[in-house]
Scaffold this motif. Structure first.
Motif, PDB file in Angstrom:
ATOM      1  N   LEU A 129      42.377  39.701  42.586  1.00  0.00           N
ATOM      2  CA  LEU A 129      41.392  40.777  42.402  1.00  0.00           C
ATOM      3  C   LEU A 129      41.660  41.911  43.386  1.00  0.00           C
ATOM      4  O   LEU A 129      41.744  41.669  44.583  1.00  0.00           O
ATOM      5  N   PHE A 183      35.139  40.890  38.533  1.00  0.00           N
ATOM      6  CA  PHE A 183      35.478  39.929  37.477  1.00  0.00           C
ATOM      7  C   PHE A 183      35.256  40.474  36.069  1.00  0.00           C
ATOM      8  O   PHE A 183      35.586  39.797  35.094  1.00  0.00           O
ATOM      9  N   ARG A 190      38.168  31.303  33.439  1.00  0.00           N
ATOM     10  CA  ARG A 190      38.200  30.610  34.739  1.00  0.00           C
ATOM     11  C   ARG A 190      39.649  30.433  35.213  1.00  0.00           C
ATOM     12  O   ARG A 190      40.557  30.359  34.380  1.00  0.00           O
ATOM     13  N   VAL A 194      41.482  31.987  42.695  1.00  0.00           N
ATOM     14  CA  VAL A 194      41.078  33.395  42.748  1.00  0.00           C
ATOM     15  C   VAL A 194      41.411  33.869  44.158  1.00  0.00           C
ATOM     16  O   VAL A 194      40.931  33.300  45.145  1.00  0.00           O
ATOM     17  N   GLU A 237      30.007  35.683  42.858  1.00  0.00           N
ATOM     18  CA  GLU A 237      30.406  35.600  41.441  1.00  0.00           C
ATOM     19  C   GLU A 237      31.561  34.618  41.213  1.00  0.00           C
ATOM     20  O   GLU A 237      31.816  34.208  40.072  1.00  0.00           O
ATOM     21  N   ALA A 238      32.262  34.231  42.277  1.00  0.00           N
ATOM     22  CA  ALA A 238      33.476  33.411  42.131  1.00  0.00           C
ATOM     23  C   ALA A 238      33.253  32.077  41.402  1.00  0.00           C
ATOM     24  O   ALA A 238      34.079  31.698  40.549  1.00  0.00           O
ATOM     25  N   HIS A 241      34.002  31.739  37.840  1.00  0.00           N
ATOM     26  CA  HIS A 241      35.369  32.059  37.404  1.00  0.00           C
ATOM     27  C   HIS A 241      36.406  31.101  37.972  1.00  0.00           C
ATOM     28  O   HIS A 241      37.600  31.373  37.903  1.00  0.00           O
TER      29      HIS A 241
END
Ligand SMILES: C[S@@+](CC[C@H](N)C(=O)[O-])C[C@H]1O[C@@H](n2cnc3c(N)ncnc32)[C@H](O)[C@@H]1O
Length: 296
Positions: A129, A183, A190, A194, A237-238, A241
């Motif tokens: 990211l 995201f 997923r 990350v 938020e991780a 995902h």
């Protein structure tokens, strides 16, 4: 009366003079910068200079070098911008003013992912990211040849540089580039890993930081008044995902280690660990999602 002969400047003369000059202007990496810029002006490798110490440098080469030295010292343009590239994880990464210059401490982030996912043959799905120049995504693609990587950024201009780097390094078949905020561009997908080096500097501190930063995109550097705005959003938020037991790896400012570890726990992640860079400063936080995929 004949004119005095023009002084002959050798490679070593120029390196000595420029190192002293850069140091007098407060540039910390004076010798290294002088070497990289002289090698660029002479269109040669930096280590070649050591063999050519006694070689005279011609007038046109000196003129090219003088211009680079002036921009480095007067405008504090980063060396990577002057030469258009920076070495990261032994890869030559093209750099423009649209991307952050990859930093040596970000190699700690790559190292942490490789240490925690040590199988070189693993077919990992990885999301990088805020990829910027693509440095992290491309280093991981190189080290994990069976991995598939999605690299995202909110800056279209940065993605264009990252794509060019992927193609130049022959890694573009396994790296997909997507545009958008955090995201958002990957929807409900997923990942096994990350990874992110997001902007984490405090806007309030901008005036007191190194003048070189003025040449890099603000959106790559600053994240709100405290600097942790994007990091904390990303941590929250991780879990949505990450695959079960998936790994989150984040570069941080050393002062943010406690808040980021707390954020990981609050988000239901476990095994938080702080990794130190070569200067022994807390530089990376890693944490893992629960093995069952359920958030605690
Ligand atoms: C510190 S730079 C890191 C670049 C590269 N990964 C590296 O380590 O050299 C942060 C990057 O995140 C991007 N970025 C900033 N805010 C973002 C957001 N909300 N969503 C996605 N990317 C973002 C910036 O455009 C920039 O390229």
């Amino acid at each position: 009366m004949s004119a005095a002969p023009e002084r002959i400047w050798t490679v070593l003369d120029l390196l000595r003079w420029t190192t002293d000059y850069f140091a007098s202007r407060g540039i910390e990496t004076a010798r290294l910068d002088a070497e990289v810029l002289l090698a660029h002006a002479l269109e040669t490798e930096r280590l070649r200079l050591y063999i050519d110490y006694e070689k005279p440098v011609q007038g046109d080469e000196r003129a090219r070098f003088r211009e680079l030295v002036k921009r480095r010292a007067d405008e504090r343009v980063p060396v990577a911008h002057l030469v258009g590239a920076r070495e990261f994880w032994s890869l030559s990464i093209e750099v423009t003013p649209d991307v952050l210059v990859p930093r040596p401490e970000t190699e700690t982030l790559v190292g942490a992912v490789l240490e925690l996912r040590p199988d070189p043959a693993a077919a990992l799905s990885i999301l990088d990211l805020g990829t910027g120049s693509g440095a992290v995504a491309l280093a991981l693609a190189k080290e994990r040849p069976a991995a598939r990587i999605v690299a995202s950024d909110v800056s279209e201009a940065a993605l264009a540089v990252a794509k060019q780097n992927a193609a130049a390094l022959g890694l573009d078949d396994r790296v997909e580039f997507v545009l958008g905020d955090l995201f958002e561009p990957v929807g409900g997908k997923r990942f096994d890993v990350v990874v992110s080096n997001p902007p984490y500097l405090a806007e309030a501190e901008a005036a007191s930081l190194a003048p070189e930063l003025a040449h890099e995109p603000r959106g790559a550097l600053y994240a709100g008044a405290e600097g942790s705005e994007i990091l904390l959003r990303l941590v929250a938020e991780a879990p949505d995902h990450l695959e079960p037991a998936g790994l989150l790896a984040l570069e941080i400012d050393p002062r943010q280690a406690g808040a980021v570890c707390d954020g990981c726990r609050a988000a239901g992640l476990a095994d938080e660990r702080v990794h130190r860079d070569l200067a022994a400063r807390a530089r990376v936080v890693t944490a893992t999602a629960s093995a069952t995929g359920e958030e605690s």
